[in-house]
Motif scaffolding. Structure first.
Motif, PDB file in Angstrom:
ATOM      1  N   ASP A  43       0.857  -1.182   0.000  1.00 24.27           N
ATOM      2  CA  ASP A  43       0.000   0.000   0.000  1.00 24.27           C
ATOM      3  C   ASP A  43       0.895   1.234   0.000  1.00 24.27           C
ATOM      4  OD1 ASP A  43      -2.367  -1.492   0.184  1.00 24.27           O
ATOM      5  OD2 ASP A  43      -2.218  -1.573   2.383  1.00 24.27           O
ATOM      6  N   LEU A  44       0.360   2.338  -0.507  1.00 25.95           N
ATOM      7  CA  LEU A  44       1.077   3.613  -0.427  1.00 25.95           C
ATOM      8  C   LEU A  44       0.914   4.105   1.007  1.00 25.95           C
ATOM      9  CD1 LEU A  44       0.029   5.325  -3.784  1.00 25.95           C
ATOM     10  CD2 LEU A  44       1.971   3.821  -3.319  1.00 25.95           C
ATOM     11  N   ALA A  45       1.952   3.884   1.808  1.00 23.94           N
ATOM     12  CA  ALA A  45       1.900   4.173   3.240  1.00 23.94           C
ATOM     13  C   ALA A  45       3.327   4.278   3.768  1.00 23.94           C
ATOM     14  CB  ALA A  45       1.149   3.060   3.978  1.00 23.94           C
ATOM     15  N   THR A  46       3.440   4.661   5.019  1.00 30.34           N
ATOM     16  CA  THR A  46       4.734   4.748   5.691  1.00 30.34           C
ATOM     17  C   THR A  46       5.000   3.432   6.409  1.00 30.34           C
ATOM     18  OG1 THR A  46       4.500   7.128   5.951  1.00 30.34           O
ATOM     19  CG2 THR A  46       6.074   6.032   7.404  1.00 30.34           C
ATOM     20  N   TYR A  47       6.218   2.934   6.264  1.00 37.72           N
ATOM     21  CA  TYR A  47       6.613   1.660   6.870  1.00 37.72           C
ATOM     22  C   TYR A  47       7.919   1.834   7.641  1.00 37.72           C
ATOM     23  CZ  TYR A  47       3.338  -0.421   3.532  1.00 37.72           C
ATOM     24  OH  TYR A  47       2.227  -0.741   2.808  1.00 37.72           O
ATOM     25  N   ALA A  48       8.054   1.045   8.696  1.00 35.23           N
ATOM     26  CA  ALA A  48       9.303   1.004   9.449  1.00 35.23           C
ATOM     27  C   ALA A  48      10.236  -0.026   8.820  1.00 35.23           C
ATOM     28  CB  ALA A  48       9.026   0.628  10.903  1.00 35.23           C
ATOM     29  N   LYS A  49      11.522   0.172   9.043  1.00 36.41           N
ATOM     30  CA  LYS A  49      12.521  -0.796   8.571  1.00 36.41           C
ATOM     31  C   LYS A  49      12.118  -2.197   9.020  1.00 36.41           C
ATOM     32  CE  LYS A  49      17.520  -1.657   8.935  1.00 36.41           C
ATOM     33  NZ  LYS A  49      17.464  -3.084   8.979  1.00 36.41           N
ATOM     34  N   ASP A  50      12.280  -3.148   8.125  1.00 37.47           N
ATOM     35  CA  ASP A  50      12.016  -4.570   8.349  1.00 37.47           C
ATOM     36  C   ASP A  50      10.526  -4.948   8.359  1.00 37.47           C
ATOM     37  OD1 ASP A  50      14.753  -5.144   8.427  1.00 37.47           O
ATOM     38  OD2 ASP A  50      14.836  -4.828  10.600  1.00 37.47           O
ATOM     39  N   ALA A  51       9.620  -3.996   8.156  1.00 38.07           N
ATOM     40  CA  ALA A  51       8.198  -4.337   8.053  1.00 38.07           C
ATOM     41  C   ALA A  51       7.966  -5.064   6.732  1.00 38.07           C
ATOM     42  CB  ALA A  51       7.352  -3.074   8.111  1.00 38.07           C
ATOM     43  N   GLU A  52       7.080  -6.062   6.755  1.00 38.01           N
ATOM     44  CA  GLU A  52       6.729  -6.751   5.507  1.00 38.01           C
ATOM     45  C   GLU A  52       5.879  -5.808   4.674  1.00 38.01           C
ATOM     46  OE1 GLU A  52       3.577 -10.033   4.532  1.00 38.01           O
ATOM     47  OE2 GLU A  52       5.372 -11.001   5.328  1.00 38.01           O
ATOM     48  N   VAL A  53       6.312  -5.570   3.432  1.00 41.54           N
ATOM     49  CA  VAL A  53       5.578  -4.646   2.578  1.00 41.54           C
ATOM     50  C   VAL A  53       5.025  -5.306   1.322  1.00 41.54           C
ATOM     51  CG1 VAL A  53       6.738  -2.560   3.390  1.00 41.54           C
ATOM     52  CG2 VAL A  53       7.707  -3.824   1.471  1.00 41.54           C
ATOM     53  N   SER A  54       5.557  -6.447   0.973  1.00 46.07           N
ATOM     54  CA  SER A  54       5.151  -7.091  -0.266  1.00 46.07           C
ATOM     55  C   SER A  54       5.378  -8.593  -0.132  1.00 46.07           C
ATOM     56  CB  SER A  54       5.993  -6.520  -1.417  1.00 46.07           C
ATOM     57  OG  SER A  54       5.535  -6.943  -2.655  1.00 46.07           O
ATOM     58  N   LEU A  56       5.799 -12.131  -2.681  1.00 47.89           N
ATOM     59  CA  LEU A  56       5.793 -12.704  -4.016  1.00 47.89           C
ATOM     60  C   LEU A  56       5.734 -14.204  -3.902  1.00 47.89           C
ATOM     61  CD1 LEU A  56       9.135 -12.996  -5.730  1.00 47.89           C
ATOM     62  CD2 LEU A  56       9.052 -11.504  -3.789  1.00 47.89           C
ATOM     63  N   GLU A  57       5.052 -14.783  -4.858  1.00 48.55           N
ATOM     64  CA  GLU A  57       4.899 -16.230  -4.900  1.00 48.55           C
ATOM     65  C   GLU A  57       5.513 -16.730  -6.189  1.00 48.55           C
ATOM     66  OE1 GLU A  57       0.804 -17.262  -4.372  1.00 48.55           O
ATOM     67  OE2 GLU A  57       0.635 -16.065  -2.555  1.00 48.55           O
ATOM     68  N   SER A  58       6.235 -17.842  -6.047  1.00 48.10           N
ATOM     69  CA  SER A  58       6.832 -18.477  -7.213  1.00 48.10           C
ATOM     70  C   SER A  58       6.388 -19.925  -7.239  1.00 48.10           C
ATOM     71  CB  SER A  58       8.363 -18.393  -7.140  1.00 48.10           C
ATOM     72  OG  SER A  58       8.854 -19.279  -6.139  1.00 48.10           O
ATOM     73  N   VAL A  59       6.825 -20.634  -8.258  1.00 43.64           N
ATOM     74  CA  VAL A  59       6.479 -22.047  -8.335  1.00 43.64           C
ATOM     75  C   VAL A  59       7.128 -22.833  -7.198  1.00 43.64           C
ATOM     76  CG1 VAL A  59       6.022 -22.034 -10.808  1.00 43.64           C
ATOM     77  CG2 VAL A  59       8.342 -22.449 -10.005  1.00 43.64           C
ATOM     78  N   LYS A  60       8.162 -22.261  -6.571  1.00 42.74           N
ATOM     79  CA  LYS A  60       8.872 -22.958  -5.503  1.00 42.74           C
ATOM     80  C   LYS A  60       8.442 -22.544  -4.099  1.00 42.74           C
ATOM     81  CE  LYS A  60      13.227 -23.638  -8.022  1.00 42.74           C
ATOM     82  NZ  LYS A  60      14.662 -23.343  -8.002  1.00 42.74           N
ATOM     83  N   ALA A  61       8.122 -21.258  -3.904  1.00 44.65           N
ATOM     84  CA  ALA A  61       7.890 -20.768  -2.544  1.00 44.65           C
ATOM     85  C   ALA A  61       7.234 -19.402  -2.563  1.00 44.65           C
ATOM     86  CB  ALA A  61       9.228 -20.668  -1.799  1.00 44.65           C
ATOM     87  N   ALA A  62       6.769 -18.992  -1.376  1.00 39.13           N
ATOM     88  CA  ALA A  62       6.332 -17.615  -1.170  1.00 39.13           C
ATOM     89  C   ALA A  62       7.433 -16.909  -0.384  1.00 39.13           C
ATOM     90  CB  ALA A  62       5.024 -17.574  -0.400  1.00 39.13           C
ATOM     91  N   SER A  63       7.620 -15.647  -0.658  1.00 38.09           N
ATOM     92  CA  SER A  63       8.690 -14.901  -0.020  1.00 38.09           C
ATOM     93  C   SER A  63       8.212 -13.496   0.308  1.00 38.09           C
ATOM     94  CB  SER A  63       9.892 -14.843  -0.968  1.00 38.09           C
ATOM     95  OG  SER A  63      10.975 -14.213  -0.361  1.00 38.09           O
ATOM     96  N   SER A  64       8.641 -12.984   1.444  1.00 37.83           N
ATOM     97  CA  SER A  64       8.277 -11.629   1.855  1.00 37.83           C
ATOM     98  C   SER A  64       9.349 -10.647   1.418  1.00 37.83           C
ATOM     99  CB  SER A  64       8.153 -11.544   3.376  1.00 37.83           C
ATOM    100  OG  SER A  64       7.093 -12.347   3.815  1.00 37.83           O
ATOM    101  N   ILE A  65       8.901  -9.475   1.031  1.00 36.60           N
ATOM    102  CA  ILE A  65       9.797  -8.359   0.767  1.00 36.60           C
ATOM    103  C   ILE A  65       9.620  -7.403   1.936  1.00 36.60           C
ATOM    104  CG2 ILE A  65      10.375  -6.467  -0.803  1.00 36.60           C
ATOM    105  CD1 ILE A  65      10.750  -9.304  -2.005  1.00 36.60           C
ATOM    106  N   THR A  66      10.702  -7.042   2.588  1.00 33.56           N
ATOM    107  CA  THR A  66      10.620  -6.162   3.741  1.00 33.56           C
ATOM    108  C   THR A  66      11.168  -4.780   3.398  1.00 33.56           C
ATOM    109  OG1 THR A  66      12.767  -6.948   4.551  1.00 33.56           O
ATOM    110  CG2 THR A  66      10.804  -8.055   5.408  1.00 33.56           C
TER     111      THR A  66
END
Length: 125
Positions: A43-54, A56-66
């Motif tokens: 979302d268009l918002a303010t986030y702190a360092k290390d907060a999960e922001v996104s 992504l899912e692949s054929v192998k796994a789901a992964s968080s972008i912080t």
């Protein structure tokens, strides 16, 4: 293009001319994940360092972008909604995730430079 910085979570950051910072995942991360099939953008918002922001899912796994440093997300790459494969095709270009305005731009200096990141992936590889 300015010099890239990296996180140990395999995200890249590029400071743009207007002071905003573009974020994506590195080719190393993209290769490890395999074919990306879905990207949940932040979302268009303010986030702190290390907060999960996104997610992504692949054929192998789901992964968080912080959030690499404190800041406000001001733009997302909406092209990924219909074409998540852009992450695989151009991880350092068209496959970017979001742009943010850092709360303190000097925090970017603490991230890995290209040499430090190369050392990290060779240790992991």
């Amino acid at each position: 293009m300015s010099e890239l910085r990296f996180t140990v979570e395999h995200e890249w950051l590029r400071v743009e001319a207007d002071g905003s910072v573009t974020v994506g995942i590195t080719p190393f991360a993209q290769n490890a994940l395999g074919d990306v099939v879905f990207v949940q953008l932040p979302d268009l918002a303010t986030y702190a360092k290390d907060a999960e922001v996104s997610v992504l899912e692949s054929v192998k796994a789901a992964s968080s972008i912080t959030m690499p440093i404190d800041g406000e997300v001001v733009e997302v790459n909406s092209a990924l909604d219909g074409e998540p494969e852009l992450v695989n095709e151009d991880a350092l270009g068209a496959g970017w995730f979001f742009r943010f305005v850092p709360a303190d731009a000097s925090q970017i200096d603490a991230l890995l430079d290209q040499q430090a990141y190369d050392n990290l992936i060779s240790a992991e590889g």
